[in-house]
Design a protein around this motif. Structure first.
Motif, mmCIF file in Angstrom:
data_model
loop_
_atom_site.group_PDB
_atom_site.id
_atom_site.type_symbol
_atom_site.label_atom_id
_atom_site.label_comp_id
_atom_site.label_asym_id
_atom_site.label_seq_id
_atom_site.Cartn_x
_atom_site.Cartn_y
_atom_site.Cartn_z
ATOM 1 N N VAL A 1 21.771 47.534 33.241
ATOM 2 C CA VAL A 1 21.966 46.142 31.906
ATOM 3 C C VAL A 1 21.630 44.543 33.823
ATOM 4 O O VAL A 1 22.106 45.075 34.379
ATOM 5 N N THR A 2 20.767 44.067 33.046
ATOM 6 C CA THR A 2 20.898 42.940 34.148
ATOM 7 C C THR A 2 20.960 41.620 33.432
ATOM 8 O O THR A 2 21.197 41.355 32.064
ATOM 9 N N ASP A 3 21.257 40.454 33.927
ATOM 10 C CA ASP A 3 21.230 38.939 33.266
ATOM 11 C C ASP A 3 19.851 38.118 33.045
ATOM 12 O O ASP A 3 19.938 37.323 33.039
ATOM 13 N N CYS B 1 23.557 41.112 29.823
ATOM 14 C CA CYS B 1 24.580 41.055 30.198
ATOM 15 C C CYS B 1 24.647 39.689 28.364
ATOM 16 O O CYS B 1 24.757 38.780 28.804
ATOM 17 N N THR C 1 28.333 43.678 30.254
ATOM 18 C CA THR C 1 28.089 43.079 31.694
ATOM 19 C C THR C 1 27.094 43.250 32.444
ATOM 20 O O THR C 1 27.589 44.338 33.038
ATOM 21 N N SER C 2 27.163 42.675 33.402
ATOM 22 C CA SER C 2 26.356 43.021 35.073
ATOM 23 C C SER C 2 27.870 42.252 35.722
ATOM 24 O O SER C 2 27.197 42.631 37.048
ATOM 25 N N ALA D 1 27.271 44.251 39.153
ATOM 26 C CA ALA D 1 26.333 43.717 40.592
ATOM 27 C C ALA D 1 26.876 42.269 40.451
ATOM 28 O O ALA D 1 26.519 41.706 41.824
#
Ligand SMILES: [Zn+2]
Length: 248
Positions: free
Chosen positions: A21-23, A44, A117-118, A121
């Motif tokens: 799960v990334t931006d 995200c 969501t991320s 991180a």
């Protein structure tokens, strides 16, 4: 990024059902596609929401996007996407072209649990924000030392934990049990149960593949109230419906 993912792959190896799960950074998209082609890539929700806010503020699109992203059933998702299209065709195109399987819970092909969501991180980013000004070796050492302390603290905590699930999940299951007590279960055959939760509302729980028509059970890998009601009806612990990853 390719270097980072290659090193990550060396450490974690092949993991079935791996999901990121990334931006949605382009170098991350490319890196995952190249080094982890079999993994699933979720985006995200907050990052996409931020982009929509800039472009479509005040149009109602942002709230509809949230509802579409968080929907469990295909029907609900389609309904909210239709409303987005009605309000703004370009927002609909933007979200469709991105690939709904990357941002909508209902269409994600892998296991995302409840990670929309991320934020994890982002929290780490915020924590180490000041340290970024340090020389590279000092920065790495600082991050390593902090993470090592966390791993130690959590291991200690887990060794003293006596519940079947991790405390937060145990608490969640307890709350689900309270809801499940009010539901009515009717067996359809050996592995299928109809669970009524309102005058005209009901869901079918299938114990062959641990799914429920509400789709929460399979999408979160955690029993929904309907599945818990079936567990109580059949007389086995609802803990057995949770995946190994949630066990402490
Ligand atoms: Zn359900």
């Amino acid at each position: 990024m390719r270097w980072f993912f290659t090193k990550l792959r060396e450490v974690i190896g092949n993991i079935e059902n791996l999901a990121f799960v990334t931006d949605r950074g382009q170098s991350i998209i490319n890196g995952i596609a190249e080094v982890f082609p079999e993994a699933h890539h979720g985006y995200c929700m907050y990052h996409i929401q931020g982009n929509l806010k800039t472009r479509y503020r005040g149009s109602g699109v942002v709230a509809l996007f949230r509802r579409a992203a968080e929907a469990y059933s295909f029907e609900e998702f389609t309904k909210f996407m239709g409303e987005i299209e009605h309000k703004s065709e370009s927002a609909w195109e933007y979200l469709s072209e991105m690939g709904v399987e990357h941002w909508a819970r209902s269409h994600f092909p892998g296991r995302r649990y409840n990670m929309m969501t991320s934020n994890n991180a982002e929290s780490l980013n915020a924590l180490f924000k000041k340290d970024r000004e340090l020389p590279i070796l000092a920065m790495i050492e600082h991050i390593r030392s902090k993470l090592q302390q966390w791993f130690y603290d959590r291991r200690e905590e887990s060794q003293n934990c006596t519940s079947v699930l991790a405390p937060a999940q145990e608490d969640r299951l307890f709350k689900t049990l309270e809801v499940a007590k009010a539901l009515f279960v009717k067996p359809l055959e050996q592995f299928h149960f109809f669970v009524r939760c309102g005058r005209n509302v009901g869901y079918i729980v299938d114990l062959n593949d641990n799914t429920c028509m509400c789709r929460k059970f399979q999408l979160e890998s955690f029993p929904c109230a309907h599945a818990v009601a079936v567990a109580m009806y059949r007389g086995f612990p609802p803990h057995s419906f949770t995946t190994r990853i949630l066990l402490k």
